[in-house]
Design an enzyme around this catalytic site. Structure first.
Site, PDB file in Angstrom:
ATOM      1  N   TYR A  91       0.848  -1.194   0.000  1.00  0.00           N
ATOM      2  CA  TYR A  91       0.000   0.000   0.000  1.00  0.00           C
ATOM      3  C   TYR A  91       0.889   1.252   0.000  1.00  0.00           C
ATOM      4  O   TYR A  91       2.052   1.189   0.403  1.00  0.00           O
ATOM      5  CB  TYR A  91      -0.886  -0.063   1.252  1.00  0.00           C
ATOM      6  CG  TYR A  91      -1.815   1.095   1.445  1.00  0.00           C
ATOM      7  CD1 TYR A  91      -2.859   1.336   0.562  1.00  0.00           C
ATOM      8  CD2 TYR A  91      -1.657   1.959   2.537  1.00  0.00           C
ATOM      9  CE1 TYR A  91      -3.719   2.405   0.753  1.00  0.00           C
ATOM     10  CE2 TYR A  91      -2.513   3.024   2.738  1.00  0.00           C
ATOM     11  CZ  TYR A  91      -3.543   3.244   1.841  1.00  0.00           C
ATOM     12  OH  TYR A  91      -4.381   4.301   2.039  1.00  0.00           O
ATOM     13  N   THR A 115       1.493   3.818   1.750  1.00  0.00           N
ATOM     14  CA  THR A 115       2.251   4.318   2.903  1.00  0.00           C
ATOM     15  C   THR A 115       3.208   3.275   3.473  1.00  0.00           C
ATOM     16  O   THR A 115       3.930   3.565   4.423  1.00  0.00           O
ATOM     17  CB  THR A 115       1.306   4.732   4.058  1.00  0.00           C
ATOM     18  OG1 THR A 115       0.563   3.571   4.449  1.00  0.00           O
ATOM     19  CG2 THR A 115       0.365   5.843   3.635  1.00  0.00           C
ATOM     20  N   LYS A 116       3.221   2.091   2.920  1.00  0.00           N
ATOM     21  CA  LYS A 116       4.034   1.026   3.522  1.00  0.00           C
ATOM     22  C   LYS A 116       5.511   1.151   3.110  1.00  0.00           C
ATOM     23  O   LYS A 116       5.858   1.977   2.272  1.00  0.00           O
ATOM     24  CB  LYS A 116       3.453  -0.340   3.158  1.00  0.00           C
ATOM     25  CG  LYS A 116       1.992  -0.514   3.639  1.00  0.00           C
ATOM     26  CD  LYS A 116       1.880  -0.818   5.136  1.00  0.00           C
ATOM     27  CE  LYS A 116       0.525  -0.493   5.746  1.00  0.00           C
ATOM     28  NZ  LYS A 116      -0.568  -1.371   5.393  1.00  0.00           N
ATOM     29  N   THR A 117       6.359   0.266   3.680  1.00  0.00           N
ATOM     30  CA  THR A 117       7.804   0.451   3.527  1.00  0.00           C
ATOM     31  C   THR A 117       8.309   0.158   2.116  1.00  0.00           C
ATOM     32  O   THR A 117       9.408   0.563   1.754  1.00  0.00           O
ATOM     33  CB  THR A 117       8.570  -0.448   4.514  1.00  0.00           C
ATOM     34  OG1 THR A 117       8.122  -1.799   4.314  1.00  0.00           O
ATOM     35  CG2 THR A 117       8.288  -0.038   5.943  1.00  0.00           C
TER      36      THR A 117
END
Ligand SMILES: *Cc1c(COP(=O)(O)O)cnc(C)c1O
Length: 383
Positions: A178, A180-182
């Site tokens: 997603y 905002t993920k790393t």
């Protein structure tokens, strides 16, 4: 917002990889998805890796492959995103929410033990903020009761538990890409497992239940014939997403190092504060540092968490809250009758937690600005 809560780290590498895909004429799942799966599984060290269009889809397919049935129970920490429990409800099964450990915000081992019934089939630990759960104890408990462990590793790329990368430990592990993920592909997810039978089933289920590799039917090596062998879903990744993933995976270690550095700077600044409780990292594991979640010492300030967030916003610092515990949401409360009293630690954390910005593109100046803003709000509202 001077400092947004999150910015994805997209550079020319992503642009050229995506452009290459667009020019190739093959946009949906194809060669780039295969390449991304190969490189991902090499990176985490798992036997199989299957790309899908979200972590929610990954969790759903994991439960399908391991055959969750109606009225069975799945143990889940209440401090998570709704996806973790929602997928259980798709089966007419029950997400049994349990309380967390206040220091790590990970699932509480004693609470798992208490929640196990003859109907329990799965445990889904969530590696909160990127810090691995107590996996040896969880797996030991699961093995002794015949339960399957599916890890929600939406926050945990990359993360290490007692020398092993997350993605190689539980029965099945689900990652999120997603925005905002790393590591991001816009939206996307990955499933890793060591078990061939599950990997093959998941491969078929992610594309309509069409028998193996039938998506190749449009390429030179394929033919028009295919068979639908199971009730599948439209959960495949596209090559456009995979192109982003391939480029992002090349810098996943660099991005991790930078987040670790930011976490160190924050913790150094807050360690001796009487207002802020910094997150605790256990010595036998390395967090992905997807989130940096501070807890406010409400006894030392005159404002609550919401006002604290308002004040930071006014100063130009974007923050977030991870998470509104699931037992607080009307759907879970009304369907399963959860009450606030059942989750004292999650409630304690929820009243106090604030997630600060932590992403590779933050400059040193921006990190300093966040620290100064947090300290400024604390001082102004000192009790
Ligand atoms: C983001 C997230 C998910 C869902 O991931 P998607 O890829 O958006 O489906 C699941 N669990 C947790 C803990 C998450 O933070």
């Amino acid at each position: 917002m001077r400092i947004p809560f999150h910015k994805p780290y997209i550079t020319d590498e992503e642009l050229s990889e995506v452009l290459d895909t667009l020019k190739s004429g093959w946009l949906t799942m194809g060669p780039k998805t295969l390449k991304f799966e190969e490189e991902f599984k090499t990176y985490v060290g798992s036997k199989y890796a299957i790309a899908v269009n979200s972590c929610t889809a990954a969790l759903h397919l994991a439960l399908r492959a391991a055959n969750l049935r109606e009225n069975e129970e799945v143990i889940i920490p209440t401090m998570t995103f709704t996806a973790t429990a929602q997928v259980v409800c798709y089966f007419g099964a029950k997400p049994v929410l349990v309380d967390i450990d206040r220091e790590t915000c990970n699932i509480d081992l004693a609470e798992i033990e208490k929640a196990i019934t003859p109907r329990t089939r799965f445990i889904i630990p969530v590696h909160f903020g990127g810090q691995p759960c107590d996996m040896d104890e969880i797996i030991y408990m699961a093995r002794s009761k015949g339960l399957i462990v599916i890890e929600d590793a939406a926050h945990a790329l990359p993360a290490i538990y007692r020398g092993r990368k997350i993605g190689t430990i539980g029965d099945i592990t689900c990652f999120s890409f997603y925005s905002t993920k790393t590591l991001t592909t816009g939206d996307g997810g990955m499933i890793t497992t060591e078990k061939r039978e599950w990997a093959e089933k998941i491969r078929i289920l992610r594309l309509h239940g069409i028998s193996k590799d039938a998506w190749k039917r449009y390429s030179d090596e394929g033919s028009w014939y295919y068979e639908v062998t199971d009730l599948g879903y439209k959960y495949n990744m596209t090559d456009i997403q995979a192109a982003l993933g391939i480029a992002q995976l090349k810098k996943v270690d660099y991005m991790w190092e930078r987040r670790k550095e930011i976490a160190r700077k924050y913790t150094d600044a807050f360690r001796n504060s009487k207002f802020i409780i910094p997150p605790l990292e256990k010595p036998d594991r390395v967090s992905a540092w997807h989130l940096y979640v501070i807890k406010l010492n409400l006894e030392a300030i005159t404002i609550d968490r919401s006002r604290f967030i308002e004040e930071l916003k006014r100063m130009g610092v974007g923050t977030s809250v991870h998470f509104i515990p699931l037992h607080r949401h009307p759907f879970y409360k009304n369907t399963f009758g959860y009450s606030l009293d059942d989750f004292p630690s999650a409630e304690w954390v929820y009243e106090r937690c604030v997630s600060l910005p932590i992403y590779p593109q933050m400059s040193d100046w921006e990190i300093e600005f966040v620290i100064e803003s947090v300290c400024n709000v604390c001082k102004r509202f000192e009790r």
